[in-house]
Motif scaffolding. Structure first.
Motif, PDB file in Angstrom:
ATOM      1  N   ARG B  14      53.522  45.708  63.645  1.00  0.00           N
ATOM      2  CA  ARG B  14      53.266  46.682  63.232  1.00  0.00           C
ATOM      3  C   ARG B  14      53.853  46.917  61.875  1.00  0.00           C
ATOM      4  O   ARG B  14      53.337  47.790  60.855  1.00  0.00           O
ATOM      5  N   ASN B  16      54.317  44.616  59.591  1.00  0.00           N
ATOM      6  CA  ASN B  16      53.628  44.071  58.362  1.00  0.00           C
ATOM      7  C   ASN B  16      52.171  44.011  58.843  1.00  0.00           C
ATOM      8  O   ASN B  16      51.697  42.925  59.173  1.00  0.00           O
ATOM      9  N   PRO B  17      51.328  45.052  58.984  1.00  0.00           N
ATOM     10  CA  PRO B  17      50.077  45.293  59.654  1.00  0.00           C
ATOM     11  C   PRO B  17      48.922  44.197  58.816  1.00  0.00           C
ATOM     12  O   PRO B  17      48.278  43.728  59.391  1.00  0.00           O
ATOM     13  N   TRP B  18      49.352  44.325  57.301  1.00  0.00           N
ATOM     14  CA  TRP B  18      48.271  43.160  56.595  1.00  0.00           C
ATOM     15  C   TRP B  18      48.386  41.901  56.972  1.00  0.00           C
ATOM     16  O   TRP B  18      47.743  41.082  57.142  1.00  0.00           O
ATOM     17  N   LEU B  19      49.777  41.646  57.006  1.00  0.00           N
ATOM     18  CA  LEU B  19      49.928  40.038  57.013  1.00  0.00           C
ATOM     19  C   LEU B  19      49.773  39.905  58.418  1.00  0.00           C
ATOM     20  O   LEU B  19      49.211  38.612  58.672  1.00  0.00           O
ATOM     21  N   SER B  20      49.829  40.664  59.326  1.00  0.00           N
ATOM     22  CA  SER B  20      49.718  40.416  60.857  1.00  0.00           C
ATOM     23  C   SER B  20      48.297  40.097  60.952  1.00  0.00           C
ATOM     24  O   SER B  20      47.482  39.299  61.586  1.00  0.00           O
ATOM     25  N   ALA B  21      47.439  41.239  60.250  1.00  0.00           N
ATOM     26  CA  ALA B  21      45.940  41.192  60.494  1.00  0.00           C
ATOM     27  C   ALA B  21      45.453  39.628  59.776  1.00  0.00           C
ATOM     28  O   ALA B  21      44.486  39.412  60.237  1.00  0.00           O
ATOM     29  N   LEU B  22      46.238  39.291  58.677  1.00  0.00           N
ATOM     30  CA  LEU B  22      45.541  38.150  58.269  1.00  0.00           C
ATOM     31  C   LEU B  22      45.689  36.890  59.130  1.00  0.00           C
ATOM     32  O   LEU B  22      44.651  35.994  59.392  1.00  0.00           O
ATOM     33  N   LYS B 333      56.303  35.313  57.104  1.00  0.00           N
ATOM     34  CA  LYS B 333      56.644  36.696  57.758  1.00  0.00           C
ATOM     35  C   LYS B 333      57.862  36.449  58.355  1.00  0.00           C
ATOM     36  O   LYS B 333      58.878  37.272  58.456  1.00  0.00           O
TER      37      LYS B 333
END
Lengths: 233, 437
Positions: B14, B16-22, B333
């Protein structure tokens, strides 16, 4: 309690060799409150890192609580840190997305305590630092002084024998700094040995002993803290 | 501690939502592509009748011409002649055995307002139904008396029964096909073996037939055949009778043999039969009869197509590329969490503890990738269906095993991708991170 004999610490790169500590010797008795002062780059933080088993030294002998810690494995050093040493940092080092309760919980998790025991300890130390009613708050919802109190609560939660503080009031205004120092003094009065690095002679004066480090060595063997306080004026 | 690690992993995702989403997207795309091809290959190569696949044997008799070789000179033809099929049905020592062939009939609904329509049919024998464990909704198959008496009976598929009788029990009622009335004796429940092992020569992934009638009736009334027919020799004469007596192969023949002894006895019978036929000028090639179990037969017929296997290899390579991307993202990350890691080390976490914590986080990302990857795999399978048409629809279905495989593959992939970044992150010297927090 803590005994360092002829400790040297050398940082090497391909081009440069930096002697952070040279034949550094120090004995701290149980219950002492020692302040460590010195100019920037003198080796204060290196000393604190070695004392806290966060860094290995190049040469010398270090005994903590009567045990030679020079040859401990990484996992054993972690265990000693967890059980015997509490850390207080200048920048508080709280985990921003964990509540105060969960921040204090971190070292206790690694200790393997039961949930009930962890709860008891967390509530106790947060009450002790005056934040018992704000356990569910996030660090960002607190003032700097309150955050440092949480960090102190975290350091105390494991009931360490030995507290290492690195510029604990460096990020606080004078009022908050005084309040935090009073808390640290109170902890020392209850028997916890404290070593505190500071550049502020007034705060150093609140300790029972002061050592001054210059060029990686103890330059003024042991100042009387009253004298330090007098200098601070 | 696992729940603690899960909580920390979720918080980190949560944070790093964008990095996690990637990362989730990278894994999802890889899983989607690989699971599409894995599913197709799995369905192609799956065991369609696991309870008795090693007791059912496809019979091949080498009646072929020595001077006319097809693809492989050592392969006997993949079907048998009418005369051989009838001889085996009459005398071969099997627990059960059936000859069958594909057919097509014209069905005339009872309702005169409805126009007649074509149905896929199978001409077979009574043992077909118990031998292949065909499930029944109403009634059952016919018995051997119906075979011998050439009774005009029929077994309907569930779908055709719904069309003709609205899904009600039609046993005893009549169905008119090719101008003849057939008495309904049973209605099959859904039955769709994939591959359609009992007749791979006419499309291993086709639907099961809609109606089943006695083989002898189809012969008696010279009903049409729809399946593959291969001849190495022109029939002697013209007409249906000449065709039946020809060397043309068009019948699939299966035997159920319950143990090794029965199989050996059956092979011995086939050898003796072949020798006998040689005396009358047939079977010009050396003795080369075959009994293949279901899975051996699927392999021999190359039911799993080569290009499907190539696609599988390519999709796994693509998954590897996605994982390499994930490694880079995880590295960014986890290195970004150096301060957190340094702090936890200072507070007493061992490298092992932090390693487990971050592997759980990688596993959570893998789980997310698996769930989204399943969605992409579903889209991929629909795409395959659109691309190749309806005949492949039986192959593009995910069962629970495939769903679990997708999730498992995603988690394992993420864990593998997480190994190096986690190791790097846990090797960070804690002292260097604490001042910089």
């Amino acid at each position: 309690m803590l005994s360092m004999q002829d400790i040297s610490m050398v940082y090497r790169t391909d081009l440069v060799e930096t002697h952070a500590l040279r034949d550094f010797s120090l004995d701290v008795a149980e219950g002492d409150f020692v302040s460590v002062t010195g100019p920037s780059g003198s080796g204060k933080t290196t000393f604190l890192n070695i004392a806290g088993l966060l860094e290995q030294f190049t040469k010398g002998r270090y005994e903590l609580d009567g045990r030679d810690v020079s040859s401990l494995s990484d996992a054993q050093r972690s265990k000693v840190r967890n059980e015997k040493i509490g850390f207080i940092f200048q920048g508080f080092n709280l985990i921003p997305d964990l509540s105060l309760y969960d921040n204090v919980d971190v070292p206790l998790r690694y200790r393997g305590f039961s949930a009930a025991e962890r709860k008891r300890r967390i509530e106790h130390v947060l009450d002790l630092v005056g934040l018992g009613s704000r356990m569910k708050h996030l660090p960002s919802q607190l003032s700097g002084g309150q955050q440092q109190r949480v960090a102190i609560a975290r350091a105390l939660s494991g009931e360490p024998r030995f507290l290492l503080a690195d510029e604990p009031t460096g990020n606080l205004d004078s009022q908050m700094a005084l309040s935090v120092m009073e808390l640290i003094k109170q902890i020392n009065d209850q028997g916890t040995t404290i070593i505190m690095v500071t550049h502020d002679p007034a705060l150093a004066g609140m300790a029972s002993r002061n050592i001054h480090i210059r060029d990686g060595q103890v330059s003024d063997v042991e100042h009387d803290t009253q004298l330090v306080a007098a200098i601070a004026g | 501690m696992i729940f603690y690690y899960l909580k920390l992993g979720w918080l980190s995702i949560r944070r790093n939502p964008w990095l996690s989403a990637l990362m989730v997207a990278a894994i999802a795309v890889g899983i989607g592509a690989s699971m599409t091809t894995i599913t197709v290959n799995y369905m192609m190569g799956s065991n369609p009748i696991p309870s008795k696949s090693d007791q059912l044997f496809y019979v091949q008799l080498d009646t072929w011409d020595p001077n006319t070789v097809s693809d492989d000179p050592f392969e006997p033809p993949d079907q048998v002649t009418y005369n051989d099929a009838m001889a085996l049905m009459k005398s071969a020592p099997a627990y059960r055995q059936v000859a069958s062939n594909r057919s097509g009939l014209v069905l005339e609904p009872e309702n005169r307002d409805e126009t007649p329509f074509n149905v896929d049919a199978r001409n077979t024998f009574a043992d077909f139904f118990p031998m292949f464990e065909v499930p029944f909704l109403y009634g059952g198959g016919w018995d051997s008396n119906a075979d011998e008496g050439m009774e005009r009976v029929v077994v309907l598929s569930r779908e055709i029964n719904e069309r003709l009788f609205g899904g009600e029990n039609p046993v005893g009622r009549s169905v008119r096909m090719n101008g003849m009335d057939f008495r309904v004796v049973g209605v099959m429940d859904h039955w769709l073996p994939v591959p359609k092992f009992y007749d791979v020569t006419n499309g291993a992934f086709n639907d099961s037939e809609e109606v089943y009638i006695p083989f002898n009736v189809a012969i008696e009334y010279q009903l049409p055949r729809n399946g593959n027919t291969n001849c190495w020799k022109t029939p002697d004469g013209s007409g249906f009778e000449a065709f039946l007596n020809s060397e043309c192969v068009w019948i699939q023949f299966w035997a159920e043999l319950r143990n090794e002894q029965e199989k050996q006895d059956y092979m011995a019978f086939l050898a003796a039969y072949t020798e006998q036929q040689k005396l009358i000028g047939r079977f010009p090639r050396p003795l080369n009869n075959r009994l293949d179990s279901v899975m051996e037969w699927m392999e021999r017929e190359e039911v799993v197509a080569d290009d499907a296997q190539v696609m599988l290899g390519l999709s796994l390579l693509f998954l590897l590329v996605c994982l390499l991307n994930t490694i880079g993202l995880l590295l960014a990350k986890f290195i970004g969490k150096s301060g957190d890691i340094g702090l936890r080390r200072a507070l007493g976490a061992t490298r092992g503890t932090l390693f487990r914590q971050h592997m759980v986080e990688a596993g959570l990302i893998g789980l997310g990738g698996g769930i989204f990857g399943l969605g992409l795999a579903w889209l991929g399978l629909r795409g395959v269906e659109i691309l190749f048409g309806e005949f492949i629809e039986n192959l593009v279905t995910m069962d629970w095993l495939m769903v679990l495989t997708a999730i498992g593959l995603a988690i394992v992939s993420a864990l593998l991708a997480g190994l190096y970044p986690t190791w790097r992150a846990c090797s960070i010297a804690p002292a260097g991170q604490l001042k910089t927090q």
